[in-house]
Design an enzyme around this catalytic site. Structure first.
Site, short mmCIF file in Angstrom:
data_model
loop_
_atom_site.label_atom_id
_atom_site.label_comp_id
_atom_site.label_asym_id
_atom_site.label_seq_id
_atom_site.Cartn_x
_atom_site.Cartn_y
_atom_site.Cartn_z
N LYS A 253 40.74 46.89 55.01
CA LYS A 253 40.27 45.56 54.66
C LYS A 253 41.52 44.81 54.30
CE LYS A 253 37.09 43.88 51.21
NZ LYS A 253 36.06 44.36 50.30
N MET B 124 43.95 34.57 49.28
CA MET B 124 43.45 34.58 50.67
C MET B 124 43.61 33.21 51.32
SD MET B 124 39.85 36.62 50.01
CE MET B 124 39.25 35.48 48.79
N ASP C 144 41.30 50.67 50.53
CA ASP C 144 41.60 49.52 51.39
C ASP C 144 43.07 49.49 51.73
OD1 ASP C 144 39.07 48.55 51.08
OD2 ASP C 144 39.61 47.17 49.48
N1 SAH Z 1 41.15 42.09 44.17
C1 SAH Z 1 42.44 41.58 44.55
C2 SAH Z 1 42.35 40.35 45.44
C3 SAH Z 1 41.65 40.63 46.76
S1 SAH Z 1 41.67 39.24 47.83
C4 SAH Z 1 43.26 41.28 43.29
O1 SAH Z 1 42.70 41.28 42.18
O2 SAH Z 1 44.47 41.10 43.40
C5 SAH Z 1 43.17 39.49 48.71
C6 SAH Z 1 44.17 38.42 48.36
O3 SAH Z 1 44.84 38.76 47.15
C7 SAH Z 1 45.29 38.24 49.36
O4 SAH Z 1 44.89 37.41 50.41
C8 SAH Z 1 46.35 37.58 48.51
O5 SAH Z 1 46.07 36.19 48.31
C9 SAH Z 1 46.16 38.27 47.19
N2 SAH Z 1 47.09 39.38 47.00
C10 SAH Z 1 46.80 40.68 46.91
N3 SAH Z 1 47.90 41.41 46.68
C11 SAH Z 1 48.93 40.54 46.63
C12 SAH Z 1 50.32 40.65 46.41
N4 SAH Z 1 50.89 41.85 46.20
N5 SAH Z 1 51.08 39.53 46.41
C13 SAH Z 1 50.52 38.31 46.60
N6 SAH Z 1 49.20 38.14 46.82
C14 SAH Z 1 48.43 39.23 46.82
#
Ligand code: SAH
Length: 244
Positions: A56, A170, A34
């Site tokens: 994604k 998100m 992704d």
């Molecule tokens: N599986 C992922 C989350 C997927 S949903 C996890 O465990 O981190 C995607 C959301 O994750 C984004 O919209 C944001 O809210 C958050 N996110 C992912 N990477 C991020 C980062 N480096 N800094 C802040 N928020 C992050």
């Protein structure tokens, strides 16, 4: 028939990849990834490894989830070692559970390799512990994707009156609605809140405010971003280490 490794890529800082993830990446025949997975990770793959991008972004699916499921399945028919690389942890809002179900129904073997989720690591890099003795005894990780104004919401907004830490993933596009909703259920306008963008990466930026002013303060925040709400946010004053 191959095996699929549903693998967490961690939140951004490549060194937060687990050893287990690195080992399967080094040996993968194909890596399906992704946007949120740091692409530098792909450099650790062996010569001849195939890459499939199923873009994604922030929960918005450029490729529909059904198609992603099928891509993983088709690759499992073709290759021995298939790595499905997902940002953070595959089972934290990553739809990894759905991908695993799809494989289960088709008799494809899979392993799950957990990753460090952004939900706790981005706050950690911002100097915000998600729990802290005397301040927060629990934390919740909540989808911010759903509009708080939605009728028949599955989110128990009324439970958010407590002082536990709430982390919205998100949710940047719903920030105004979320901060308003939290005030409607009883949180004061001066309740601490922060928006963390691109957490754990060199581009990390953190905006600290309150439910009352966070919308104005975070208007330029970039994605991926999470929202963290709770008294623990105040600890950042002492504990911020990464940016300094
Ligand atoms: N599986 C992922 C989350 C997927 S949903 C996890 O465990 O981190 C995607 C959301 O994750 C984004 O919209 C944001 O809210 C958050 N996110 C992912 N990477 C991020 C980062 N480096 N800094 C802040 N928020 C992050």
């Amino acid at each position: 028939m191959g095996k699929v490794y549903l693998t967490g890529a961690g939140p951004g800082d490549i060194e937060l990849l687990t050893i287990k993830a690195l080992l399967v990446i080094k040996d993968a025949d194909v890596i399906i990834y992704d946007r949120l997975a740091n692409p530098d990770i792909l450099e650790h793959s062996k010569d001849g490894c195939e890459f499939v991008y199923v873009g994604k972004e922030d929960g918005r699916h450029i490729m529909p989830q059904d198609d992603i499921n099928e891509v993983i399945y088709q690759n499992a028919l073709k290759y021995e070692k298939v790595v499905r690389l997902k940002g953070g942890d595959p089972f934290v809002f990553g739809r990894g559970g759905e991908e695993a179900q799809y494989l289960y129904e088709r008799n494809i073997k899979f392993d799950v390799i957990p990753g460090i989720t952004s939900a706790i690591s981005a706050p950690a890099y911002a100097g915000i512990p998600v729990t802290h003795r005397g301040i927060a005894v629990s934390f919740r990780v909540v989808t911010g994707h759903e509009s708080p104004n939605k009728k028949e919401s599955q989110i128990p907004w009324e439970n958010f009156k407590t002082n536990d830490t709430i982390i919205f993933l998100m949710g940047l596009h719903n920030l105004a609605k979320i901060s308003k909703k939290l005030q409607e259920v009883g949180k004061p306008a001066d309740y601490p809140c922060a928006v963390i963008s691109k957490g754990t990466t060199n581009e990390q930026s953190v905006v600290v405010g309150t439910l009352g002013d966070i919308v104005a303060k975070a208007k330029d925040a970039q994605t991926p971003a999470l929202i963290i709400v709770g008294e623990v946010v105040k600890l950042r004053e002492q504990l911020k280490w990464f940016e300094s």
